[in-house]
Design a protein around this motif. Structure first.
Motif, PDB file in Angstrom:
ATOM      1  N   ASN A  75       0.802  -1.225   0.000  1.00  0.00           N
ATOM      2  CA  ASN A  75       0.000   0.000   0.000  1.00  0.00           C
ATOM      3  C   ASN A  75       0.835   1.276   0.000  1.00  0.00           C
ATOM      4  OD1 ASN A  75      -2.445  -1.149  -0.188  1.00  0.00           O
ATOM      5  ND2 ASN A  75      -3.135  -0.685   1.897  1.00  0.00           N
ATOM      6  N   LEU A  76       1.781   1.362  -0.936  1.00  0.00           N
ATOM      7  CA  LEU A  76       2.499   2.634  -1.089  1.00  0.00           C
ATOM      8  C   LEU A  76       1.737   3.484  -2.100  1.00  0.00           C
ATOM      9  CD1 LEU A  76       6.201   1.397  -1.284  1.00  0.00           C
ATOM     10  CD2 LEU A  76       4.882   2.114   0.721  1.00  0.00           C
ATOM     11  N   LEU A  77       1.894   4.814  -1.988  1.00  0.00           N
ATOM     12  CA  LEU A  77       1.281   5.693  -2.982  1.00  0.00           C
ATOM     13  C   LEU A  77       2.051   5.535  -4.286  1.00  0.00           C
ATOM     14  CD1 LEU A  77       0.668   9.009  -1.017  1.00  0.00           C
ATOM     15  CD2 LEU A  77      -0.960   7.212  -1.580  1.00  0.00           C
ATOM     16  N   PRO A  78       1.382   5.226  -5.374  1.00  0.00           N
ATOM     17  CA  PRO A  78       2.085   5.036  -6.636  1.00  0.00           C
ATOM     18  C   PRO A  78       2.690   6.358  -7.133  1.00  0.00           C
ATOM     19  CG  PRO A  78      -0.277   5.056  -7.005  1.00  0.00           C
ATOM     20  CD  PRO A  78      -0.074   5.107  -5.525  1.00  0.00           C
ATOM     21  N   ARG A  79       3.727   6.247  -7.906  1.00  0.00           N
ATOM     22  CA  ARG A  79       4.394   7.414  -8.505  1.00  0.00           C
ATOM     23  C   ARG A  79       4.729   8.483  -7.473  1.00  0.00           C
ATOM     24  NH1 ARG A  79       0.658   7.624 -13.822  1.00  0.00           N
ATOM     25  NH2 ARG A  79      -0.576   6.220 -12.553  1.00  0.00           N
ATOM     26  N   THR A  80       5.051   8.028  -6.277  1.00  0.00           N
ATOM     27  CA  THR A  80       5.431   8.930  -5.194  1.00  0.00           C
ATOM     28  C   THR A  80       6.700   8.333  -4.603  1.00  0.00           C
ATOM     29  OG1 THR A  80       3.089   9.318  -4.791  1.00  0.00           O
ATOM     30  CG2 THR A  80       4.592   9.972  -3.051  1.00  0.00           C
ATOM     31  N   ARG A 115      -0.393  13.541 -13.044  1.00  0.00           N
ATOM     32  CA  ARG A 115      -0.327  12.118 -13.320  1.00  0.00           C
ATOM     33  C   ARG A 115      -1.218  11.750 -14.505  1.00  0.00           C
ATOM     34  NH1 ARG A 115      -0.973   9.723  -7.544  1.00  0.00           N
ATOM     35  NH2 ARG A 115       0.778  11.015  -6.910  1.00  0.00           N
ATOM     36  N   ARG A 140      -8.366   3.260  -2.521  1.00  0.00           N
ATOM     37  CA  ARG A 140      -7.356   2.641  -1.644  1.00  0.00           C
ATOM     38  C   ARG A 140      -6.377   3.675  -1.117  1.00  0.00           C
ATOM     39  NH1 ARG A 140      -6.399  -3.116  -2.028  1.00  0.00           N
ATOM     40  NH2 ARG A 140      -4.177  -2.737  -1.853  1.00  0.00           N
ATOM     41  N   GLU A 141      -6.041   4.635  -1.983  1.00  0.00           N
ATOM     42  CA  GLU A 141      -5.163   5.717  -1.522  1.00  0.00           C
ATOM     43  C   GLU A 141      -5.845   6.475  -0.380  1.00  0.00           C
ATOM     44  OE1 GLU A 141      -3.907   8.658  -4.475  1.00  0.00           O
ATOM     45  OE2 GLU A 141      -3.954  10.172  -2.877  1.00  0.00           O
ATOM     46  N   LEU A 159      -5.570   4.474   2.703  1.00  0.00           N
ATOM     47  CA  LEU A 159      -4.221   4.548   3.253  1.00  0.00           C
ATOM     48  C   LEU A 159      -4.004   5.867   3.990  1.00  0.00           C
ATOM     49  CD1 LEU A 159      -1.356   3.338   3.401  1.00  0.00           C
ATOM     50  CD2 LEU A 159      -0.818   4.856   1.496  1.00  0.00           C
ATOM     51  N   ARG A 160      -4.445   6.956   3.336  1.00  0.00           N
ATOM     52  CA  ARG A 160      -4.278   8.270   3.970  1.00  0.00           C
ATOM     53  C   ARG A 160      -5.011   8.304   5.311  1.00  0.00           C
ATOM     54  NH1 ARG A 160      -2.063  12.204   1.057  1.00  0.00           N
ATOM     55  NH2 ARG A 160      -1.620  11.761  -1.133  1.00  0.00           N
ATOM     56  N   LEU A 204      -9.773   0.901   2.368  1.00  0.00           N
ATOM     57  CA  LEU A 204      -8.548   0.109   2.219  1.00  0.00           C
ATOM     58  C   LEU A 204      -8.813  -1.198   1.478  1.00  0.00           C
ATOM     59  CD1 LEU A 204      -6.623   0.334   5.582  1.00  0.00           C
ATOM     60  CD2 LEU A 204      -5.707   0.771   3.305  1.00  0.00           C
TER      61      LEU A 204
END
Ligand SMILES: Nc1ncnc2c1ncn2[C@@H]1O[C@H](COP(=O)(O)OP(=O)(O)OP(=O)(O)O)[C@@H](O)[C@H]1O
Ligand SMILES: [Mg+2]
Lengths: 247, 406
Positions: free
Chosen positions: A97-102, B16, B312-313, B316-317, B403
């Motif tokens: 669960n990493l932020l993509p393109r970051t 992006r 999902r982002e 996560l945040r 999530l």
């Protein structure tokens, strides 16, 4: 005895899907002390992830009490829960669960962004230090897609560490990794634990659970057994016994 | 999280998906550009009409018979009386708010010179007729008082008539032409005025002493209209009052009796046509505003897509401590950025389009600063309004549901 970080009494969690009610957790009592390295074990569907999500204040129990570092969690508002997650909890997920393109650095900085008391300069320093602690000092500007799975998981661990939480919660953190990389990650967790960090680690691999100090077994939403690990193995030692890959 | 960081996140999210962001902005760009261009065109056409009308005369106040007269016979059934020269005299003597007054007599007919002929209108007036109508002389001279008194067969010729009778080679001044078979000497050539806004050629005419047109050509005793100039635009109303009084006295109308003449002023014409073009501007503006609305809906749509894509982002945040408010602001700023950046491009495009259209039509196109400012405000509002629901949807997500979303 160390201070109680997590104290759970008669905790239940039901899911209602249409007509059906799934009892994911049925009356669970659990206490975790500062400095514990706990493995939560059990078969698939036994309620491990459900337990961890409640411990992480990502989900609310149907009933029962939960004290986290002395705070009763059940009556907190959404914003207070967010603040609690920010300051006291660190998560490591199976799928990183990493932020993509970051970049790795910015990914690690993320929890500090939501902590207004941390100034930009300190934020950068702490993120660098956390990446250094997981052995990625030379990869800080890499994007997730430029890192291996193990390296991505290290970034995720650095992210869970950076706000200096009271407990790190990991759900199958080695689930996507090969044996060698799993050992490396476990070695990292053991180091953190040796420095006093409390860790709750969900896994269904007994081998991995052997590196922790205490095992809690779940079945059908109940804790069926919990015991201290007699002589926790050292992941670092195990690593050195692995045959060196030839091809 | 503070605004600077949120803006950075929003910007990098847009970067992006550059092309998608551009396409989304396109709706706003086109909407804003067309609003600005349409308002500028509307305003430009209004100014152009005003210029045209003011070029028709200097603070013109016109007196006409009460209803249509033909050959001195009343055609309508409302009270009306033919205008006569003594009415002109009465106005000249009794109205301090006007500087000049002239009778006008006109008749259409065929004009012939050598082998060429051309249908046109012969206007008759007094010596100050040209000043009142703001017509200049290009060559030759104006007719004199004596010529008016003597009903001399002289005239000034409009450029269109001159071109058709004499072409480019021959100087029309000094030539003799025949209007309805009556020989008339050309003593002057009028400066060109071109077409007016209503498509009428203002150079297709002859102008001579009213006596000549009245007696020698039309053989009538009445006049068609009385033209006068008010001392200033503001004095127009006062002039109308004075002229009305003078006309009623001259026509010996009893008190309470309806005027048997009508008065038209230039100011009236300006306001009539201005209001027509205002309606037009509003209509054009409203149509463009609809395209702006469609652009806003485009933003809303893409923001929903963005929220879904990044569920999902969001989870996560939230798991790292992001509050609902932080998530809300993040997406709101993103949509406001979309609309405001689109708005800026739209303003640039609108200004360019306006000036191109201005060059093509020759209208005095004016981009209104209010329109630009308003567009900017509207864009921000669109961003907030259409971004609000998607952003709130994101903010209200449950951390664990977000999530686990797939
Ligand atoms: N959101 C949900 N809605 C309905 N049922 C759910 C939901 N989440 C979990 N469950 C049910 O709760 C039970 C426990 O699920 P949980 O994810 O905790 O299992 P687990 O022990 O983590 O299994 P695994 O090892 O496969 O990850 C399962 O029966 C599952 O179907
Ligand atoms: Mg699970």
């Amino acid at each position: 005895m160390n201070k109680e970080i997590i104290s759970i009494k008669d905790l239940r969690k039901d899911f209602h899907v249409g007509e059906v009610t799934v009892h994911a957790l049925r009356s669970v009592d659990l206490t975790i002390h500062e400095g514990d390295f706990v493995a939560i074990m059990g078969t698939s569907g036994s309620g491990k992830s459900t337990m961890l999500n409640i411990l992480g204040c990502l989900d609310k129990p149907s009933s029962g009490s939960y004290l986290l570092d002395g705070t009763d969690v059940s009556n907190l508002s959404k914003n207070e829960l967010a603040r609690l997650r920010n300051l006291k909890l660190g998560f490591v997920f199976q799928s990183y669960n990493l932020l993509p393109r970051t970049s790795a650095l910015e990914n690690v900085e993320l929890p500090l962004f939501y902590n207004n008391s941390v100034k930009p300069r300190e934020r950068r320093e702490r993120a660098m230090a956390a990446l250094g602690a997981v052995g990625l000092a030379d990869r800080v500007h890499h994007m997730p897609n430029q890192l291996s799975g193990g390296q991505q998981q290290r970034v995720a661990i650095a992210r869970s560490l950076v706000n200096d939480p009271v407990v790190i919660l990991a759900d199958e953190a080695t689930g996507n990794l090969d044996t060698r990389t799993s050992y490396e990650i476990m070695a990292l967790f053991q180091d953190l634990n040796a420095r006093g960090k409390t860790i709750v680690f969900v896994t269904h691999e007994p081998e991995i659970a052997g590196f922790t100090t205490r095992n809690v077994h779940f079945r059908d939403g109940n804790i069926v057994k919990q015991h201290a690990v007699e002589n926790p193995g050292s992941a670092r030692e195990m690593l050195s016994t692995l045959p060196v890959e030839t091809d | 999280m503070n605004i600077t960081n949120l803006s950075k996140i929003a910007l990098s999210a847009l970067m992006r998906n550059k092309f998608r962001a551009f396409l989304t902005m396109l709706g706003i760009i086109i909407g804003v550009a067309s609003v600005i261009a349409m308002l500028a065109i509307g305003e430009g056409s209004k100014k152009s009409i005003q210029q045209q009308i003011s070029s028709m005369g200097s603070n013109l106040v016109m007196v006409m018979p009460g209803s249509q007269m033909m050959g001195g016979v009343q055609q309508g059934n409302s009270s009306s009386k033919a205008l006569e020269i003594r009415d002109v005299t009465a106005i000249r003597e009794a109205c301090p708010s006007i500087t000049a007054v002239s009778p006008e007599v006109r008749g259409g007919g065929q004009v012939v010179a050598g082998g060429n002929n051309w249908p046109t209108t012969f206007y008759g007036g007094d010596v100050n007729y040209l000043d009142i109508k703001k017509v200049e002389i290009k060559a030759g001279r104006m007719f004199t008082e004596q010529e008016v008194n003597a009903a001399a067969k002289v005239c000034l010729i409009g450029q269109t008539v001159a071109d058709n009778l004499f072409g480019n080679e021959v100087d029309p001044v000094g030539q003799t032409i025949r209007f309805r078979n009556i020989p008339v000497k050309v003593i002057g050539l009028l400066e060109e005025k071109g077409e007016n806004t209503f498509g009428m050629d203002q150079d297709d005419l002859l102008i001579g002493p009213y006596t000549t047109v009245q007696k020698r050509i039309l053989a009538i005793t009445h006049i068609n209209a009385i033209l006068s100039s008010a001392v200033s635009e503001e004095a127009t109303t006062q002039a109308v009052t004075e002229i009305t009084a003078a006309m009623r006295a001259s026509h010996k109308q009893a008190e309470g009796e309806e005027d048997d003449f009508q008065i038209r002023t230039q100011a009236e014409l300006v306001s009539t046509f201005s209001s027509i073009s205002d309606i037009l501007t509003t209509l054009l503006g409203a149509i463009s505003a609809i395209s702006l609305l469609v652009g806003g809906i485009g933003i809303m749509n893409i923001m929903y897509v963005s929220v879904t894509e990044r569920t999902r982002e969001i989870g996560l945040r939230m798991s790292t401590g992001g509050r609902g408010r932080d998530i809300l602001m993040q997406f709101l700023i993103e949509s406001v950025m979309l609309s405001v950046i689109g708005g800026i491009f739209g303003i640039v495009l609108g200004v360019v389009a306006s000036s191109v259209i201005g060059n093509l039509t020759g209208w005095p196109i004016a981009v209104m600063p209010e329109a630009v400012a308003l567009s900017f405000v509207v864009c921000t509002a669109i961003g907030i309004f259409f971004g609000w629901y998607p952003a709130r949807k994101a903010a209200n997500l449950n951390p664990i549901d977000a999530l686990r979303f797939e």
